[in-house]
Design an enzyme around this catalytic site. Sequence first.
Site, PDB file in Angstrom:
ATOM      1  N   ARG A 151       0.857  -1.196   0.000  1.00 53.96           N
ATOM      2  CA  ARG A 151       0.000   0.000   0.000  1.00 53.96           C
ATOM      3  C   ARG A 151       0.890   1.241   0.000  1.00 53.96           C
ATOM      4  O   ARG A 151       1.932   1.244   0.662  1.00 53.96           O
ATOM      5  CB  ARG A 151      -0.939   0.008   1.198  1.00 53.96           C
ATOM      6  CG  ARG A 151      -2.070  -1.013   1.099  1.00 53.96           C
ATOM      7  CD  ARG A 151      -3.096  -0.823   2.189  1.00 53.96           C
ATOM      8  NE  ARG A 151      -4.125  -1.865   2.166  1.00 53.96           N
ATOM      9  CZ  ARG A 151      -5.268  -1.785   1.500  1.00 53.96           C
ATOM     10  NH1 ARG A 151      -5.529  -0.688   0.802  1.00 53.96           N
ATOM     11  NH2 ARG A 151      -6.145  -2.772   1.537  1.00 53.96           N
ATOM     12  N   HIS A 193     -12.085  -2.085  -2.837  1.00 48.74           N
ATOM     13  CA  HIS A 193     -13.119  -1.084  -3.091  1.00 48.74           C
ATOM     14  C   HIS A 193     -13.471  -1.041  -4.573  1.00 48.74           C
ATOM     15  O   HIS A 193     -14.646  -1.024  -4.951  1.00 48.74           O
ATOM     16  CB  HIS A 193     -12.638   0.308  -2.643  1.00 48.74           C
ATOM     17  CG  HIS A 193     -12.691   0.523  -1.169  1.00 48.74           C
ATOM     18  ND1 HIS A 193     -12.000  -0.263  -0.273  1.00 48.74           N
ATOM     19  CD2 HIS A 193     -13.342   1.460  -0.425  1.00 48.74           C
ATOM     20  CE1 HIS A 193     -12.227   0.169   0.957  1.00 48.74           C
ATOM     21  NE2 HIS A 193     -13.045   1.204   0.891  1.00 48.74           N
ATOM     22  N   ARG A 232      -9.264   6.293  -4.429  1.00 49.28           N
ATOM     23  CA  ARG A 232      -8.402   5.346  -3.707  1.00 49.28           C
ATOM     24  C   ARG A 232      -6.928   5.700  -3.869  1.00 49.28           C
ATOM     25  O   ARG A 232      -6.120   5.491  -2.955  1.00 49.28           O
ATOM     26  CB  ARG A 232      -8.660   3.922  -4.214  1.00 49.28           C
ATOM     27  CG  ARG A 232     -10.086   3.446  -4.047  1.00 49.28           C
ATOM     28  CD  ARG A 232     -10.529   3.516  -2.604  1.00 49.28           C
ATOM     29  NE  ARG A 232      -9.878   2.468  -1.803  1.00 49.28           N
ATOM     30  CZ  ARG A 232      -9.883   2.447  -0.483  1.00 49.28           C
ATOM     31  NH1 ARG A 232     -10.446   3.415   0.210  1.00 49.28           N
ATOM     32  NH2 ARG A 232      -9.282   1.464   0.164  1.00 49.28           N
ATOM     33  N   HIS A 236      -4.216   2.814  -2.383  1.00 49.09           N
ATOM     34  CA  HIS A 236      -3.819   1.902  -3.453  1.00 49.09           C
ATOM     35  C   HIS A 236      -2.943   2.603  -4.490  1.00 49.09           C
ATOM     36  O   HIS A 236      -3.024   3.831  -4.668  1.00 49.09           O
ATOM     37  CB  HIS A 236      -5.053   1.341  -4.167  1.00 49.09           C
ATOM     38  CG  HIS A 236      -5.845   0.384  -3.340  1.00 49.09           C
ATOM     39  ND1 HIS A 236      -5.394  -0.872  -3.020  1.00 49.09           N
ATOM     40  CD2 HIS A 236      -7.066   0.502  -2.765  1.00 49.09           C
ATOM     41  CE1 HIS A 236      -6.294  -1.483  -2.270  1.00 49.09           C
ATOM     42  NE2 HIS A 236      -7.319  -0.671  -2.104  1.00 49.09           N
TER      43      HIS A 236
END
Length: 339
Positions: A79, A114, A161, A167
């Site tokens: 991440r 997501h 995101r 991400h």
Amino acid sequence: MDAIHAHGIRIAESLQASTKAYEQTWLFASHLSDPKAAFLLIFPLTYFFNRRTGVAVVWVAAISEWLNLVFKWILFGERPYWWVKESRLFVKNPPQLQQFPSTCETGPGSPSGHAMVTAAVWWVMASSLASCLHARTRSKLVAGVPYLCYFLVLLVIGLSRIFILAHFPHQVIAGSLTGVLLGVYLSRYIPESHSLLFFLRISASVLVGTLVLHTALEKIGIPLSWSVALAKKWCAHPEWVRLDTSPFSSLMRDCGALIGLGLAQSWKPGGWSLPRATRALCLALSAMALHHINRYSLPATNPVLFYTLFFIKYTIVPQVVMLFIPGLVHFLTSKVKKD
């Protein structure tokens, strides 16, 4: 991969700098794409417009989120918010990045859950709405509008995101493409009239299969808690690291929702037959009920207790929407008519 990750960090830095004024929009989009929103928001909204579509939303959301968990354990995605510190590639020229309360998720990053769950679930909605519009207007142009909106939603979700450092761009793209494929495939097989035993078998298979995979990976020397340790180490605020973002929370949500869907359908096959105005009332009451269910905080000090209650929580959700609220409204409205 370092070059791809580094490029992703620069994209995130540029996005944060150039769209800072739209911060609340990005945060809202990220919140809307949370997998739990599929169960707590999208599901009741679609169910009271079209029962089959509502059932499909729960089914597709549960299966796609579970598969996302499996993919993440296998692919070991980093991440951005922890990689930028761990890599030590930016010591001399650190990027100007900001974390947010929704940044510090604890699971691996690839593919984006997501993006993947949103792509799968919103495909169900878009295709259902497109079919409805085409049946009414016989216009392919009008029927194409939901699909256009669908891809715009995926674009906004993906950028959100990246913006919050949850991400890298390639993880968002992978999640979106996988979600589209799952949405197309899973929406063809909706367990609308299956028995409770079917859902119990599916839920048990998901749970046992995931635990077996977890045990096997641990046995061969792959510590699956590595991402949790990095999240706690590099999150700007320790309180932003929450247990409900862990992989096992996703697993409990999916298993609970599947069993809840089976219970609701077995107790009232076909659901309650309600007129349009009454369905609108059911939608409003369901939204209120699910809001209070969601805001109820679970004790996080004991993980086993937390996961058990989390499972029960999402077992209740389909029954509230499909059984309890419509049954209550049906009882009250029929009583008024008799009086």
